[in-house]
Design an enzyme around this catalytic site. Structure first.
Site, short mmCIF file in Angstrom:
data_model
loop_
_atom_site.label_atom_id
_atom_site.label_comp_id
_atom_site.label_asym_id
_atom_site.label_seq_id
_atom_site.Cartn_x
_atom_site.Cartn_y
_atom_site.Cartn_z
N ASP A 81 100.45 -9.52 34.78
CA ASP A 81 99.31 -9.64 33.86
C ASP A 81 99.65 -10.68 32.79
O ASP A 81 100.73 -10.62 32.19
CB ASP A 81 99.06 -8.25 33.24
CG ASP A 81 97.81 -8.18 32.39
OD1 ASP A 81 96.86 -8.95 32.64
OD2 ASP A 81 97.78 -7.33 31.47
N GLY A 206 90.70 -6.02 28.23
CA GLY A 206 90.39 -5.43 26.93
C GLY A 206 89.41 -4.27 27.02
O GLY A 206 88.53 -4.12 26.18
N SER A 208 90.09 -0.96 26.95
CA SER A 208 90.41 0.24 26.16
C SER A 208 89.46 0.28 24.97
O SER A 208 89.35 -0.68 24.23
CB SER A 208 91.86 0.19 25.66
OG SER A 208 92.75 0.47 26.72
ZN LIG Z 1 94.36 -9.02 29.19
#
Ligand SMILES: [Zn+2]
Length: 278
Positions: A81, A206, A208
């Protein structure tokens, strides 16, 4: 079996769900993800950021997952990632990663194309999928950015995919990494437009802190992979805190870490249910 993220995501895209991608940090978070795959029998993407690989070592994470998943027939991907160099992508692939991201989103469009293409040229012939990123995903270090300006444009997405040959594409549609300060405004319409314009499966970073409803809207609009990191780290740490609150004298990590693993699993289960539409 370890297979590429793109294979999982193409299947998901055709069948109208998304693959959840979970960032792991250590043995306990790897155990949580492995146990949930044993329990739910559904593929996920297991991913690590460069900082995690610096922390534990590049080869340790695939080795842990392989060992933990040895008796489980569920397909999953091992993904880098926010990779930041071809050299790191190569080290990860040599250690058994089935998928790598090259994040050139902070560069100019032309440099992003150039460096992302170096990674696709290397990885794709080995059946390792490559995730590129276009547009801005907010994050810790950024202040109040002009969100409209950071959305990925449809025409740039078309050109980027054509010139880099990326397997999957992370787009900026108003999400941010870390913890949201205000109410996030997600441009679901833009997801739909990009999904209609390009054949490449799309990734949402993003996630969360986004509501279940927003996540479902994003999947319906064409997102095939959703990244979860912050909420898992919070669950992990809160799990440990709860164990110490229960028994301040506990000193064996095997005892108090179990609470952390179980706490992460509750979040994983909830995210899998949303992503798979269960
Ligand atoms: Zn990311």
């Amino acid at each position: 079996m370890v297979i590429s993220s793109a294979r999982l995501m193409r299947r998901a895209s055709n069948e109208g769900y998304a693959i959840p991608a979970f960032n792991i940090d250590n043995l306990e978070s790897a155990m949580a993800v492995s146990e949930i795959m044993h329990e739910m029998r559904l593929p996920v993407i297991v991913q690590m950021i460069p900082r995690t690989l610096n922390y534990g070592g590049v080869a340790i994470y695939p080795a842990m997952m392989r060992e933990l998943m040895a008796d489980c027939p569920v397909d999953y991907a091992l993904h880098l990632d926010h990779g930041n160099s071809l050299a790191l992508a190569q080290r990860c692939i040599a250690s058994g990663f089935s998928s790598v991201m090259y994040d050139g989103s902070a560069m100019s469009f032309e440099d992003n194309v150039k460096y992302t293409k170096e990674v696709t040229d290397f990885a794709l012939p080995m059946d390792v999928s490559v995730e590129g990123e276009l547009g801005t995903i907010g994050g810790k270090e950024e202040g109040d950015t002009d969100l409209e300006a950071s959305y990925t444009s449809v025409s740039e997405a078309e050109e980027f995919v054509r010139r880099t040959n990326v397997s999957t594409l992370a787009i900026g549609v108003g999400t941010a990494h870390g913890i949201y300060k205000g109410e996030p405004k997600i441009n679901v319409q833009r997801i739909k437009e990009i999904h209609e314009a390009v054949d490449t499966p799309l990734v949402l970073h993003g996630a969360s802190g986004l509501s279940d409803e927003v996540l479902r809207d994003c999947i319906a609009a064409g997102i095939s992979k959703i990244n979860f990191a912050t909420e898992l780290r919070q669950a992990y740490t809160n799990g440990i805190k709860a164990e110490f609150a229960k028994d301040p004298e506990v000193f064996d990590p095997k005892i108090y870490m179990r609470g952390a693993v179980d706490n992460i699993k509750d979040v994983l289960r909830a995210k899998i249910n949303i992503c798979y539409g269960l």
